[in-house]
Design a protein around this motif. Sequence first.
Motif, PDB file in Angstrom:
ATOM      1  N   CYS A 195       0.833  -1.213   0.000  1.00  0.00           N
ATOM      2  CA  CYS A 195       0.000   0.000   0.000  1.00  0.00           C
ATOM      3  C   CYS A 195       0.861   1.254   0.000  1.00  0.00           C
ATOM      4  N   ILE A 196       1.875   1.278   0.857  1.00  0.00           N
ATOM      5  CA  ILE A 196       2.717   2.467   0.979  1.00  0.00           C
ATOM      6  C   ILE A 196       3.464   2.741  -0.323  1.00  0.00           C
ATOM      7  N   ALA A 197       4.005   1.695  -0.949  1.00  0.00           N
ATOM      8  CA  ALA A 197       4.753   1.883  -2.188  1.00  0.00           C
ATOM      9  C   ALA A 197       3.906   2.569  -3.244  1.00  0.00           C
ATOM     10  N   GLY A 198       2.690   2.101  -3.432  1.00  0.00           N
ATOM     11  CA  GLY A 198       1.813   2.704  -4.431  1.00  0.00           C
ATOM     12  C   GLY A 198       1.386   4.110  -4.068  1.00  0.00           C
ATOM     13  N   LEU A 199       1.103   4.336  -2.785  1.00  0.00           N
ATOM     14  CA  LEU A 199       0.683   5.666  -2.339  1.00  0.00           C
ATOM     15  C   LEU A 199       1.780   6.701  -2.541  1.00  0.00           C
ATOM     16  N   TRP A 254      15.774   0.328   3.635  1.00  0.00           N
ATOM     17  CA  TRP A 254      14.875  -0.533   4.412  1.00  0.00           C
ATOM     18  C   TRP A 254      13.637  -0.885   3.589  1.00  0.00           C
ATOM     19  N   MET A 255      13.131   0.090   2.840  1.00  0.00           N
ATOM     20  CA  MET A 255      11.951  -0.176   2.019  1.00  0.00           C
ATOM     21  C   MET A 255      12.267  -1.201   0.939  1.00  0.00           C
ATOM     22  N   ARG A 256      13.459  -1.108   0.340  1.00  0.00           N
ATOM     23  CA  ARG A 256      13.814  -2.093  -0.676  1.00  0.00           C
ATOM     24  C   ARG A 256      13.946  -3.487  -0.069  1.00  0.00           C
ATOM     25  N   LYS A 257      14.459  -3.564   1.147  1.00  0.00           N
ATOM     26  CA  LYS A 257      14.516  -4.864   1.831  1.00  0.00           C
ATOM     27  C   LYS A 257      13.112  -5.421   2.000  1.00  0.00           C
ATOM     28  N   ASP A 258      12.192  -4.565   2.445  1.00  0.00           N
ATOM     29  CA  ASP A 258      10.818  -5.007   2.676  1.00  0.00           C
ATOM     30  C   ASP A 258      10.136  -5.408   1.370  1.00  0.00           C
ATOM     31  N   LEU A 259      10.334  -4.625   0.315  1.00  0.00           N
ATOM     32  CA  LEU A 259       9.704  -4.957  -0.957  1.00  0.00           C
ATOM     33  C   LEU A 259      10.303  -6.216  -1.561  1.00  0.00           C
ATOM     34  N   GLY A 260      11.562  -6.486  -1.276  1.00  0.00           N
ATOM     35  CA  GLY A 260      12.152  -7.754  -1.688  1.00  0.00           C
ATOM     36  C   GLY A 260      11.431  -8.937  -1.056  1.00  0.00           C
ATOM     37  N   LEU A 261      11.098  -8.808   0.233  1.00  0.00           N
ATOM     38  CA  LEU A 261      10.325  -9.853   0.907  1.00  0.00           C
ATOM     39  C   LEU A 261       8.952 -10.016   0.260  1.00  0.00           C
ATOM     40  N   VAL A 262       8.328  -8.876  -0.050  1.00  0.00           N
ATOM     41  CA  VAL A 262       7.015  -8.906  -0.694  1.00  0.00           C
ATOM     42  C   VAL A 262       7.075  -9.644  -2.025  1.00  0.00           C
ATOM     43  N   LEU A 263       8.033  -9.289  -2.857  1.00  0.00           N
ATOM     44  CA  LEU A 263       8.103  -9.870  -4.198  1.00  0.00           C
ATOM     45  C   LEU A 263       8.480 -11.347  -4.153  1.00  0.00           C
ATOM     46  N   ASP A 264       9.321 -11.734  -3.181  1.00  0.00           N
ATOM     47  CA  ASP A 264       9.635 -13.154  -3.005  1.00  0.00           C
ATOM     48  C   ASP A 264       8.391 -13.941  -2.614  1.00  0.00           C
ATOM     49  N   GLU A 265       7.610 -13.382  -1.703  1.00  0.00           N
ATOM     50  CA  GLU A 265       6.388 -14.062  -1.257  1.00  0.00           C
ATOM     51  C   GLU A 265       5.387 -14.157  -2.400  1.00  0.00           C
ATOM     52  N   ALA A 266       5.316 -13.104  -3.219  1.00  0.00           N
ATOM     53  CA  ALA A 266       4.388 -13.124  -4.357  1.00  0.00           C
ATOM     54  C   ALA A 266       4.742 -14.220  -5.349  1.00  0.00           C
ATOM     55  N   MET A 289      21.080   7.214  -7.009  1.00  0.00           N
ATOM     56  CA  MET A 289      21.262   8.657  -6.901  1.00  0.00           C
ATOM     57  C   MET A 289      21.933   9.053  -5.585  1.00  0.00           C
ATOM     58  N   GLY A 290      22.245   8.046  -4.741  1.00  0.00           N
ATOM     59  CA  GLY A 290      22.850   8.319  -3.442  1.00  0.00           C
ATOM     60  C   GLY A 290      21.855   8.424  -2.310  1.00  0.00           C
ATOM     61  N   GLY A 291      20.618   7.998  -2.553  1.00  0.00           N
ATOM     62  CA  GLY A 291      19.559   8.180  -1.559  1.00  0.00           C
ATOM     63  C   GLY A 291      19.262   6.977  -0.699  1.00  0.00           C
ATOM     64  N   GLN A 292      20.278   6.167  -0.423  1.00  0.00           N
ATOM     65  CA  GLN A 292      20.038   4.944   0.349  1.00  0.00           C
ATOM     66  C   GLN A 292      19.380   5.217   1.698  1.00  0.00           C
ATOM     67  N   ARG A 293      19.760   6.336   2.343  1.00  0.00           N
ATOM     68  CA  ARG A 293      19.240   6.639   3.675  1.00  0.00           C
ATOM     69  C   ARG A 293      18.170   7.724   3.650  1.00  0.00           C
ATOM     70  N   TRP A 294      17.796   8.181   2.466  1.00  0.00           N
ATOM     71  CA  TRP A 294      16.708   9.155   2.385  1.00  0.00           C
ATOM     72  C   TRP A 294      15.387   8.488   2.777  1.00  0.00           C
ATOM     73  N   ASP A 295      14.440   9.310   3.208  1.00  0.00           N
ATOM     74  CA  ASP A 295      13.095   8.819   3.493  1.00  0.00           C
ATOM     75  C   ASP A 295      12.451   8.277   2.213  1.00  0.00           C
ATOM     76  N   THR A 296      11.517   7.366   2.362  1.00  0.00           N
ATOM     77  CA  THR A 296      10.860   6.748   1.207  1.00  0.00           C
ATOM     78  C   THR A 296      10.142   7.770   0.319  1.00  0.00           C
ATOM     79  N   SER A 297       9.774   8.911   0.869  1.00  0.00           N
ATOM     80  CA  SER A 297       9.115   9.943   0.072  1.00  0.00           C
ATOM     81  C   SER A 297      10.034  10.542  -0.980  1.00  0.00           C
ATOM     82  N   SER A 298      11.321  10.203  -0.935  1.00  0.00           N
ATOM     83  CA  SER A 298      12.291  10.702  -1.916  1.00  0.00           C
ATOM     84  C   SER A 298      12.051  10.133  -3.310  1.00  0.00           C
ATOM     85  N   LEU A 299      11.073   9.280  -3.490  1.00  0.00           N
ATOM     86  CA  LEU A 299      10.710   8.815  -4.837  1.00  0.00           C
ATOM     87  C   LEU A 299      10.527   9.979  -5.807  1.00  0.00           C
ATOM     88  N   ILE A 300      10.082  11.115  -5.299  1.00  0.00           N
ATOM     89  CA  ILE A 300       9.835  12.259  -6.172  1.00  0.00           C
ATOM     90  C   ILE A 300      11.131  12.787  -6.807  1.00  0.00           C
TER      91      ILE A 300
END
Length: 304
Positions: A195-199, A254-266, A289-300
């Motif tokens: 949900c968070i990824a899409g939002l 951290w989000m990429r770690k979590d989404l990796g779990l999601v995609l593996d489960e899928a 881009m160097g944003g490993q520790r940026w907040d997930t909102s950095s998608l923009i």
Amino acid sequence: MNNTPRKTYEPTPARKVAFLGLGVMGYPMAGHLAQAGHQVTVYNRTASKSIAWCSEYTGAGAVKHAQTPRLAAQQAEFVFCCVGNDDDLAQVTLGADGAFAGMEPGSVFVDHTTASARVARELYRAAKDMGLHFIDAPVSGGQAGAQNGVLTVMCGGDQAAFDKAQPVAMAFSKAFTRLGESGAGQLAKMVNQICIAGLVQGLSEAIAFGQQAGLDMNQVLDVIGKGAAQSWQLDNRGKTMVADKFDFGFAVDWMRKDLGLVLDEAKRNGARLPVTALVDQFYADVQHMGGQRWDTSSLIRRLR
């Protein structure tokens, strides 16, 4: 003086508990247990963090630190844990120095790590073979939720063990809910992250579009936040996205770690997640881009 905000704790008998892992989440979570009146023994891989925690919370009650997970877990009725990933979790639970080796029969291990449903089920079975209980209990609410003691906790495991742990865990929770058998908590956290990824991607595109169109996006967010577009992400991240500020919050790594779990489960359960897979790759772009520790909102940042 400790920095964990004060909250009103529901009266509950003082318990002997352990907390393994004093990262940005575990540190304040353990602090709330101490402030609620429980006897808390902590363990952290970097011992200096345990020593600092004990110094900060000495005034809250009986606190101490231990050199190994096994020593921390000895005589504890509940062992709480919040570490990085599946491998970290196995290291603090299994083996001669693992928590399971030190726990008393009938005691409860509550794992707040965001990990795979597979490892949750494996550790549930291992615990059961040793006469212990295991609950997978990943959390939502981020660092602020941990600091304020208002995390949402999604649990999987046996009902009796859950019922024993819930009153104690409410020291750092606003909701502590059983969603099914072992693994259900981790699966629910995966739903949360989908949900968070899409939002966040939708919010990123909306803000970038509005800025390109010449709108005052702070004003626009105030307006649409009162309608059907309202969300936690819009309320708490919209204006910082407009301001291009990302040096806080839940890290992209951290989000990429979590989404990796999601995609593996899928892959295992056959779920189709085209948007989630795409956003995961967008987060990979942010990492590059160097944003490993940026907040997930950095998608923009990808859209500017």
